[in-house]
Design a protein around this motif. Sequence first.
Motif, mmCIF file in Angstrom:
data_model
loop_
_atom_site.group_PDB
_atom_site.id
_atom_site.type_symbol
_atom_site.label_atom_id
_atom_site.label_comp_id
_atom_site.label_asym_id
_atom_site.label_seq_id
_atom_site.Cartn_x
_atom_site.Cartn_y
_atom_site.Cartn_z
ATOM 1 N N VAL A 178 0.680 -0.941 -0.102
ATOM 2 C CA VAL A 178 -0.256 -0.042 0.184
ATOM 3 C C VAL A 178 0.942 1.158 -0.024
ATOM 4 O O VAL A 178 1.494 1.214 0.857
ATOM 5 C CB VAL A 178 -0.878 0.077 1.457
ATOM 6 C CG1 VAL A 178 -1.830 1.061 1.245
ATOM 7 C CG2 VAL A 178 -1.693 -1.344 0.893
ATOM 8 N N PRO A 179 0.699 2.310 -0.603
ATOM 9 C CA PRO A 179 -0.268 2.258 -1.741
ATOM 10 C C PRO A 179 -0.033 1.325 -3.325
ATOM 11 O O PRO A 179 -0.308 2.114 -4.744
ATOM 12 C CB PRO A 179 -0.674 3.853 -2.397
ATOM 13 C CG PRO A 179 1.293 4.493 -2.260
ATOM 14 C CD PRO A 179 1.190 3.268 -1.542
ATOM 15 N N ASP A 180 1.241 1.273 -3.781
ATOM 16 C CA ASP A 180 2.124 0.840 -4.882
ATOM 17 C C ASP A 180 1.147 -0.051 -5.890
ATOM 18 O O ASP A 180 0.810 0.055 -6.872
ATOM 19 C CB ASP A 180 3.829 0.158 -4.271
ATOM 20 C CG ASP A 180 4.564 0.748 -4.407
ATOM 21 O OD1 ASP A 180 3.630 2.149 -4.198
ATOM 22 O OD2 ASP A 180 5.869 0.724 -3.411
ATOM 23 N N ASP A 181 0.711 -1.386 -5.032
ATOM 24 C CA ASP A 181 -0.030 -2.192 -5.573
ATOM 25 C C ASP A 181 -1.857 -1.749 -5.363
ATOM 26 O O ASP A 181 -2.390 -2.596 -6.071
ATOM 27 C CB ASP A 181 -0.009 -4.136 -4.333
ATOM 28 C CG ASP A 181 1.367 -4.234 -5.358
ATOM 29 O OD1 ASP A 181 1.991 -4.252 -5.994
ATOM 30 O OD2 ASP A 181 1.991 -5.144 -4.158
ATOM 31 N N VAL A 182 -2.075 -2.060 -4.050
ATOM 32 C CA VAL A 182 -3.351 -1.572 -3.411
ATOM 33 C C VAL A 182 -3.958 -0.631 -2.946
ATOM 34 O O VAL A 182 -3.142 0.534 -1.586
ATOM 35 C CB VAL A 182 -4.484 -2.385 -2.777
ATOM 36 C CG1 VAL A 182 -6.139 -1.796 -2.345
ATOM 37 C CG2 VAL A 182 -4.209 -3.783 -2.576
ATOM 38 N N ARG A 183 -4.457 0.915 -3.255
ATOM 39 C CA ARG A 183 -4.921 2.458 -2.739
ATOM 40 C C ARG A 183 -5.878 1.916 -1.712
ATOM 41 O O ARG A 183 -7.198 0.990 -1.876
ATOM 42 C CB ARG A 183 -4.610 3.277 -3.335
ATOM 43 C CG ARG A 183 -3.582 3.397 -4.801
ATOM 44 C CD ARG A 183 -3.797 4.799 -5.662
ATOM 45 N NE ARG A 183 -2.778 5.246 -5.653
ATOM 46 C CZ ARG A 183 -1.954 6.705 -6.068
ATOM 47 N NH1 ARG A 183 -3.317 7.236 -5.014
ATOM 48 N NH2 ARG A 183 -1.386 7.338 -6.343
ATOM 49 N N VAL A 184 -5.668 2.776 -0.572
ATOM 50 C CA VAL A 184 -6.812 2.004 0.107
ATOM 51 C C VAL A 184 -7.217 4.216 1.081
ATOM 52 O O VAL A 184 -5.832 4.654 1.289
ATOM 53 C CB VAL A 184 -6.419 1.701 1.854
ATOM 54 C CG1 VAL A 184 -7.264 1.641 2.705
ATOM 55 C CG2 VAL A 184 -6.119 0.345 1.596
ATOM 56 N N VAL A 185 -8.249 4.618 0.966
ATOM 57 C CA VAL A 185 -9.211 5.700 1.203
ATOM 58 C C VAL A 185 -9.515 4.666 2.863
ATOM 59 O O VAL A 185 -10.434 4.424 1.932
ATOM 60 C CB VAL A 185 -10.141 6.295 0.367
ATOM 61 C CG1 VAL A 185 -9.822 7.170 0.563
ATOM 62 C CG2 VAL A 185 -8.445 5.944 -1.076
ATOM 63 N N GLY A 186 -10.006 5.309 3.451
ATOM 64 C CA GLY A 186 -11.386 5.585 4.444
ATOM 65 C C GLY A 186 -12.451 7.023 4.359
ATOM 66 O O GLY A 186 -11.838 7.498 4.123
ATOM 67 N N PHE A 187 -12.634 6.850 5.420
ATOM 68 C CA PHE A 187 -13.696 7.368 6.351
ATOM 69 C C PHE A 187 -14.010 7.726 7.024
ATOM 70 O O PHE A 187 -14.463 7.389 8.655
ATOM 71 C CB PHE A 187 -15.162 7.119 5.152
ATOM 72 C CG PHE A 187 -16.148 8.026 5.541
ATOM 73 C CD1 PHE A 187 -16.645 9.176 4.195
ATOM 74 C CD2 PHE A 187 -16.736 8.969 6.267
ATOM 75 C CE1 PHE A 187 -17.194 9.893 4.194
ATOM 76 C CE2 PHE A 187 -17.100 10.030 6.402
ATOM 77 C CZ PHE A 187 -18.014 10.383 5.512
ATOM 78 N N ASP A 188 -13.922 9.311 7.552
ATOM 79 C CA ASP A 188 -13.399 9.513 9.794
ATOM 80 C C ASP A 188 -12.355 10.433 9.828
ATOM 81 O O ASP A 188 -13.381 11.741 9.969
ATOM 82 C CB ASP A 188 -13.347 8.657 10.570
ATOM 83 C CG ASP A 188 -14.582 7.430 10.291
ATOM 84 O OD1 ASP A 188 -15.779 8.473 10.096
ATOM 85 O OD2 ASP A 188 -14.438 6.302 11.121
ATOM 86 N N ASP A 189 -11.284 10.075 9.666
ATOM 87 C CA ASP A 189 -9.977 11.433 10.287
ATOM 88 C C ASP A 189 -10.477 11.485 11.325
ATOM 89 O O ASP A 189 -10.011 12.751 11.565
ATOM 90 C CB ASP A 189 -10.389 12.369 8.862
ATOM 91 C CG ASP A 189 -8.965 13.308 9.177
ATOM 92 O OD1 ASP A 189 -7.878 12.600 9.157
ATOM 93 O OD2 ASP A 189 -8.836 14.770 8.831
ATOM 94 N N THR A 190 -10.190 11.087 12.484
ATOM 95 C CA THR A 190 -10.088 11.257 13.793
ATOM 96 C C THR A 190 -9.168 11.451 14.627
ATOM 97 O O THR A 190 -8.757 12.069 15.897
ATOM 98 C CB THR A 190 -12.015 10.180 14.202
ATOM 99 O OG1 THR A 190 -11.037 9.260 14.294
ATOM 100 C CG2 THR A 190 -12.910 10.069 14.077
ATOM 101 N N GLY A 191 -8.549 10.454 14.047
ATOM 102 C CA GLY A 191 -6.949 11.192 14.385
ATOM 103 C C GLY A 191 -6.368 10.199 14.429
ATOM 104 O O GLY A 191 -5.392 9.269 14.187
ATOM 105 N N LEU A 192 -6.924 8.771 14.032
ATOM 106 C CA LEU A 192 -6.519 7.760 14.163
ATOM 107 C C LEU A 192 -5.713 7.333 12.852
ATOM 108 O O LEU A 192 -4.812 6.559 12.840
ATOM 109 C CB LEU A 192 -7.713 6.510 14.006
ATOM 110 C CG LEU A 192 -7.075 4.601 13.308
ATOM 111 C CD1 LEU A 192 -6.294 4.006 14.499
ATOM 112 C CD2 LEU A 192 -8.688 3.750 13.297
ATOM 113 N N ALA A 193 -6.485 8.018 11.349
ATOM 114 C CA ALA A 193 -5.636 7.549 10.191
ATOM 115 C C ALA A 193 -4.555 8.144 9.881
ATOM 116 O O ALA A 193 -3.628 6.794 9.274
ATOM 117 C CB ALA A 193 -6.756 8.875 9.318
ATOM 118 N N GLU A 194 -4.113 8.903 10.832
ATOM 119 C CA GLU A 194 -2.391 9.353 11.042
ATOM 120 C C GLU A 194 -1.493 8.135 11.311
ATOM 121 O O GLU A 194 -0.138 9.060 11.701
ATOM 122 C CB GLU A 194 -2.331 10.594 11.015
ATOM 123 C CG GLU A 194 -2.808 11.694 12.721
ATOM 124 C CD GLU A 194 -3.134 12.884 12.576
ATOM 125 O OE1 GLU A 194 -2.437 13.674 11.537
ATOM 126 O OE2 GLU A 194 -3.639 13.103 13.933
#
Length: 359
Positions: A273-289
């Motif tokens: 990730v991201p070379d083979d598979v890109r990932v996008v989530g939903f929330d951005d509450t602090g966990l993401a970073e």
Amino acid sequence: MPTRKRPTIRDVAREAGVSYATVSRVINGREWVSPEALQSVRDAIARTGYTANPHARSLATGKAGSIAFLLTEPQHLLFSDPNFSVLLRGVAQALSDREQTLILMIAATPEERSRTFNYLSGGHVDGVLLVSPHSGDPLLGQLVRAGVPIVACGRVLGYEQVISSVAADDRSGGRSAVEHLLAAGCRKIAMITGPQDTSGGVDRLQGYTDALIAHGLDIEPARIVHGDWSRESGAAAMRVLLERAPDLDAVFVASDSMAAATLPVLREAGRRVPDDVRVVGFDDTGLAETLDPPLSTVHHPLDRIAEEMVRLLTDVVAGRTPLSITVPTTLVLRESSPADSAAAGAARPDFRWIRPEPS
């Protein structure tokens, strides 16, 4: 040493040089008090150290002075899903600013729902802030029929005309995530959805399909797996997707908690990730970073939603017509699916690129 007697309203009235009725009107927030009298009473309260008796105030005003934060999810999600803790923090601050008490309630089982209904319908709270409502939950109908004022976080499917709500623009947010993946060259995009008896689960999936259809791509059922917001469901869904659609080149996940669980599953499968598979989530509450790699995600404006929910509940308690408020989202790009060029973001008003700090 004798205990000092607690100051009363009559002590405040005597100190301020006004009537008992005037002090009562000031304390209970009523009108018909002159600015001079209002200031005199406030000064007298400060000098005497008077504090209102909440039980007496409740009897006088017909208000409980408290609001329920009602979570209709299993208790463990309150602590494992950062969405709920962020929303709870925002609601607590907004209620504190209004000098109202917060009561936390969880109703995920039949027994919890029964106890919750008995308490909420008994006049112990002025209203309910409903979090993560599921369509078909019998508690919703019971509360509506009992006339309990409610404001929900997210639309309540089947009750849109009678329950006020504040929601992120989940559909637009989902579409922006998938459009970004398409712009990056991905064409075999999978999705892990939220529960389909919640508005967030339904609308984020609709945003995914909107984007694919707009680009002339087919909706492949094999590339869509449903989750329940938990990390466990995210990991399980990712494993299913790798079996069903091993050629996938991206995955949009309806929550950051579920997305966090996809990263080690992809790593174990030898997918970078991201070379083979890109990932996008939903929330951005602090966990993401904090993830490895840091997660691209749709920012869910929970602090603003919390404030709007409390404000709107004040109107509902006052008997005003139910309203629905939609709050815009923003796409935040990090290393799990970075921007390919500065120009990609310049053309999008709902786009932010978070560049990682150099180590």
